[in-house]
Scaffold this active site. Structure first.
Site, PDB file in Angstrom:
ATOM      1  CG  ASP A   7      -1.954   1.135   1.104  1.00 20.63           C
ATOM      2  OD1 ASP A   7      -2.770   1.100   0.160  1.00 20.63           O
ATOM      3  OD2 ASP A   7      -1.950   2.074   1.937  1.00 20.63           O
ATOM      4  CB  SER A   8       0.304   4.659  -1.199  1.00 23.31           C
ATOM      5  OG  SER A   8      -0.929   4.883  -0.552  1.00 23.31           O
ATOM      6  CE1 TYR A  39       3.361   5.922  -3.177  1.00 23.50           C
ATOM      7  CE2 TYR A  39       2.508   4.213  -4.615  1.00 23.50           C
ATOM      8  CZ  TYR A  39       3.487   4.676  -3.759  1.00 23.50           C
ATOM      9  OH  TYR A  39       4.585   3.890  -3.501  1.00 23.50           O
ATOM     10  N   GLY A  40      -2.142   9.431  -4.524  1.00 28.06           N
ATOM     11  CA  GLY A  40      -3.364   9.723  -5.284  1.00 28.06           C
ATOM     12  C   GLY A  40      -3.340  10.999  -6.094  1.00 28.06           C
ATOM     13  CB  CYS A  70      -2.303   0.897  -3.108  1.00 25.17           C
ATOM     14  SG  CYS A  70      -2.433   2.620  -3.537  1.00 25.17           S
ATOM     15  CG  ASN A  71      -8.703   0.687  -4.024  1.00 26.42           C
ATOM     16  OD1 ASN A  71      -9.562   0.003  -4.535  1.00 26.42           O
ATOM     17  ND2 ASN A  71      -8.429   0.612  -2.725  1.00 26.42           N
ATOM     18  CB  THR A  72      -3.971   5.094  -6.019  1.00 27.93           C
ATOM     19  OG1 THR A  72      -4.987   5.638  -5.165  1.00 27.93           O
ATOM     20  CG2 THR A  72      -3.460   6.157  -6.955  1.00 27.93           C
ATOM     21  CD  GLU A 153      -0.853   7.221   5.474  1.00 23.60           C
ATOM     22  OE1 GLU A 153       0.230   7.320   6.061  1.00 23.60           O
ATOM     23  OE2 GLU A 153      -1.302   6.139   5.056  1.00 23.60           O
ATOM     24  CB  CYS A 183      -9.114   5.041  -1.222  1.00 26.68           C
ATOM     25  SG  CYS A 183      -7.584   5.562  -0.437  1.00 26.68           S
ATOM     26  CB  THR A 184      -6.291   0.974   1.517  1.00 29.47           C
ATOM     27  OG1 THR A 184      -5.402   2.035   1.189  1.00 29.47           O
ATOM     28  CG2 THR A 184      -6.097  -0.174   0.579  1.00 29.47           C
ATOM     29  CG  HIS A 185      -5.421   5.762   3.276  1.00 29.75           C
ATOM     30  ND1 HIS A 185      -4.808   5.124   2.225  1.00 29.75           N
ATOM     31  CD2 HIS A 185      -4.436   6.175   4.106  1.00 29.75           C
ATOM     32  CE1 HIS A 185      -3.487   5.168   2.396  1.00 29.75           C
ATOM     33  NE2 HIS A 185      -3.242   5.804   3.524  1.00 29.75           N
TER      34      HIS A 185
HETATM   35  N1  DGL Z   1      -4.175   3.777  -0.347  1.00 34.83           N
HETATM   36  C1  DGL Z   1      -4.342   4.208  -1.677  1.00 34.83           C
HETATM   37  C2  DGL Z   1      -5.592   3.685  -2.320  1.00 34.83           C
HETATM   38  O1  DGL Z   1      -6.084   2.694  -1.941  1.00 34.83           O
HETATM   39  C3  DGL Z   1      -4.218   5.647  -1.991  1.00 34.83           C
HETATM   40  C4  DGL Z   1      -3.710   6.575  -0.990  1.00 34.83           C
HETATM   41  C5  DGL Z   1      -2.770   7.546  -1.583  1.00 34.83           C
HETATM   42  O2  DGL Z   1      -3.215   8.551  -2.157  1.00 34.83           O
HETATM   43  O3  DGL Z   1      -1.600   7.261  -1.484  1.00 34.83           O
HETATM   44  O4  DGL Z   1      -6.088   4.229  -3.237  1.00 34.83           O
END
Ligand code: DGL
Length: 263
Positions: A7-8, A39-40, A70-72, A153, A183-185
């Site tokens: 994950d990011s 990352y997004g 991570c979905n991104t 975060e 998104c995981t978060h």
């Molecule tokens: N955790 C990432 C996701 O699932 C994105 C978070 C990020 O922007 O890094 O999309």
């Protein structure tokens, strides 16, 4: 050989720990790129490069299979990694994403599907593409929610509700019946999202990814049979501070021993 979970940042711990709980017999390495999260809001090229470096690291640590929690990364880098990078560099290894499993559950759940995700994931168009590939007669509405990852975060969940409400309003204005937390978060904001979305089915990745991994391993015995079963768990971060360690404990309710890694 192990299972890698990437994950990011810390967000993927929620999904990763559920995977480990669901299939506890295997060995795992979790990698969170805390140095470069989020990352997004980055370019597709950067997300691809960061994800490739993470995959290289996890493969160098003897992972046979890497799950991009991570979905991104799944939206912006997975296809290129699966189609170009892995076949040339690691022909006997696998990289899996999390977007298609959630798209399948969403397509089966409703006809007016709302997705909140990072700007990168929304911009990639991956959600509508994957949902429509499964089912054409549904409408998909997307909303980028760039402030939510930095909030999670930085231990700011208690401030998230009004911001989340702003992001959800355009989706509710389209009368969605299903909401994907893309998104995981966002899984740490699930209760708030459900409270703000009465009568809407909320789909959250940690509820479906573990079962999908188990299903994948049932169908791919040639992979499952090569996985080691020593119950080893390693949690690696690309930047490690006391704040991160404390936050991980508050988010997951668990004491996790992290180690620092330079990619
Ligand atoms: N955790 C990432 C996701 O699932 C994105 C978070 C990020 O922007 O890094 O999309």
């Amino acid at each position: 050989m192990k299972i890698g979970i990437f994950d990011s940042g810390l967000g993927g711990l929620g999904v990763g720990l559920r995977m480990i709980d669901a299939l506890p017999q295997y060995d795992y390495i979790y990698l969170g790129d805390t140095q470069r999260v989020p990352y997004g809001n980055r370019s597709q090229e950067s997300i691809y490069r960061f994800t490739r470096e993470a995959v290289d690291y996890l493969f160098s640590r003897n992972c046979l299979l890497v799950v991009l929690a991570c979905n991104t990364a799944s939206a912006e880098a997975l296809r290129r990694i699966q189609q170009e990078y892995v076949p040339t560099h690691y022909p006997d290894r696998k990289v899996l994403g999390v977007l298609i499993p959630a798209a399948e559950v969403a397509a089966a759940s409703g006809k007016r599907i709302g997705v909140i995700a990072t700007a990168g994931a929304v911009g990639s168009g991956a959600w509508p593409r994957e949902i429509h590939r499964i089912r054409e007669d549904v409408e998909v509405f997307q909303q980028a929610a760039p402030l939510l990852v930095p909030l999670v975060e930085n231990d700011g969940i208690k401030w998230a509700e009004p911001i989340l409400a702003e992001y959800l309003a355009p989706l509710h204005a389209r009368d969605i019946d299903t909401l994907v937390l893309g998104c995981t978060h966002y899984i740490f904001l699930k209760e708030q999202a459900q409270c703000l979305s009465p009568g809407v089915k909320v789909i959250s990745p940690e509820e479906l990814v573990p079962e999908r991994l188990a299903d994948y391993l049932r169908r791919h015995q040639e992979i499952a049979s090569r996985l080691s079963t020593g119950r080893i768990r390693e949690f690696m971060l690309t930047d490690m501070t006391d704040e991160y360690i404390g936050l991980a404990q508050r988010l997951t309710g668990r004491q996790i021993e992290f180690r620092h890694v330079v990619l």
